[in-house]
Design an enzyme around this catalytic site. Sequence first.
Site, mmCIF file in Angstrom:
data_model
loop_
_atom_site.group_PDB
_atom_site.id
_atom_site.type_symbol
_atom_site.label_atom_id
_atom_site.label_comp_id
_atom_site.label_asym_id
_atom_site.label_seq_id
_atom_site.Cartn_x
_atom_site.Cartn_y
_atom_site.Cartn_z
ATOM 1 N N ASP A 129 4.652 5.324 5.496
ATOM 2 C CA ASP A 129 3.332 4.343 5.777
ATOM 3 C C ASP A 129 3.213 4.556 7.163
ATOM 4 O O ASP A 129 3.765 4.711 8.260
ATOM 5 C CB ASP A 129 4.139 3.033 5.334
ATOM 6 C CG ASP A 129 3.071 1.954 5.042
ATOM 7 O OD1 ASP A 129 1.741 2.627 4.899
ATOM 8 O OD2 ASP A 129 3.260 0.645 4.990
ATOM 9 N N GLU A 165 -5.078 4.135 3.104
ATOM 10 C CA GLU A 165 -5.274 2.780 3.012
ATOM 11 C C GLU A 165 -6.290 1.976 3.826
ATOM 12 O O GLU A 165 -6.897 2.592 4.779
ATOM 13 C CB GLU A 165 -3.873 2.107 3.041
ATOM 14 C CG GLU A 165 -3.277 2.461 4.553
ATOM 15 C CD GLU A 165 -1.821 1.858 4.572
ATOM 16 O OE1 GLU A 165 -1.468 1.006 3.704
ATOM 17 O OE2 GLU A 165 -1.222 2.117 5.727
#
Length: 518
Positions: free
Chosen positions: A408, A465
């Site tokens: 991430d 994202e």
Amino acid sequence: MTAANTVQRTQLFRAMTIVASGFGAAMLALWALDLMGVTVGSVSDSAIFGSVVLGLAALAGAGSAHAYFAGTDDTVSAYDAQFRIDEVTGLLSKAGLIDAVNTPLAEHRPGPGQKRFLVSLDFGSLKEINETYGEDTGDALLRVFADRLRRIVGNAGPIGRSSGGEFVVVVNVEDNQRELRAAVEALLGVMALPVRIGAASHSVFWNAGVAEIHDGELALDKVMRSANLARTNANAAGRGTWSIYHPEMSQLAAYRRWIETELHQALKRNELFLNYQPKVRATTGEIVGFEALLRWTHHAKGIIPPAEFIPVAESCGLIHQIGDWVLNQVCEDLSRLPVSVPVSANVSPAQIDSDDFSRKLEILLQNHDVQPGRLEIEITESLLIQRSARTRKILADIRKLGVLLAIDDFGTGYSNLSTLAEIEFHTLKVDRSFVERLGSRAAAGTMISTVVGMARSLNAEVVAEGVETKEQVILLQAAGCNIMQGYYFGKPALLATILDDYDNGERADALSPVAAFA
């Protein structure tokens, strides 16, 4: 001989003196009675005997007390050295720092137009280093850092080690932010350089907190607490950062303590819950998975953002209990979602660092009868840097289970290609900061194109994202990224809402992103 050994030797000699004095008193009493020809045969003889013994015992006791309490100059010096000097690094201890800061010597006092600041520097991985490589390695690192501080600070101010991996420097600088900033950033820069101990190279990451020492301020403990509070505030901003204390931080600290107290009850009150945000293939609108997002609605205060309560949970240790609840809930929800839909869950570095993490994960998957390939664990890029050897072992155990791995916030750290290749991850998630800069900075698109190419060479997918506009979608596709996540495709929603959509056929029909998630 160390100060501690000198003190122990002196105490032994004192004890021997007391014992010897006691025996001496008894022997003197018997000798005196023998000279006097006294026997304990009558009351008067007993009185004489008692008086002689008591007198000599008092004399010996006085000598013993003097020997014990007065001590010697060497003993006093040994005690003083023991408390003033840190035995591992040779720097000042906390007690030594207090004396040094309050000394009247001119070289330690700020000059005209100067202010005095206390700088608290700390690296948070000393415990992990001691556990992984042994305390000898940890002590060797501390000595290297102490030598670096000596070289860069010199005689400009006192230097000490207050506890663990925390070092303290007192500096006098001109009354402006520029000189203070230069001094603190120089300290952080030097301390962050890699250290080689034996065959291993160690990189640690530092943060610093700064607090001003006002004229006549003798309570150094208070100043150190202020500097530590500022350092805690800097930790929240990321590695290698620093912060100056201001009174508002005390209010923030009180708020953090309130969150910690309330978090203990949040699970019992069922105040924590999960929302799910879709990951979408932009070209077709097909949902390729969901990300589980932790949320907290307090019974009295309402919504508390994750950015506020998750760092507190990590610092106080509650992240383990909360993280276990999240993974259990995700596995339970996976059993209710279509078998073709995977779900990713964020795992804190503190949680994944536990020895039994992979075993707990295996038990959860078995209890909920979930195929391991439907669960993806998201870890931050910083985890790869901070705990390389230990992390690789834990992540390898997770991969053996068949659970997928995602990195991430990629692009915010400094992990290298060889480390990424060794991890065998499934997904790279491009940090939203790069997506936000698309269209305004050409370098952002180039960066994403590079990440996509690297991921493909490692047989991994790329997820962007934070996608919120059609322009971002177009630019991401031009850069080669097709899987996206963000408000443009759908806001996080409760599982019940998602299941209703599936029941109504909306998800299965793969409607356009905007229509499906409006």
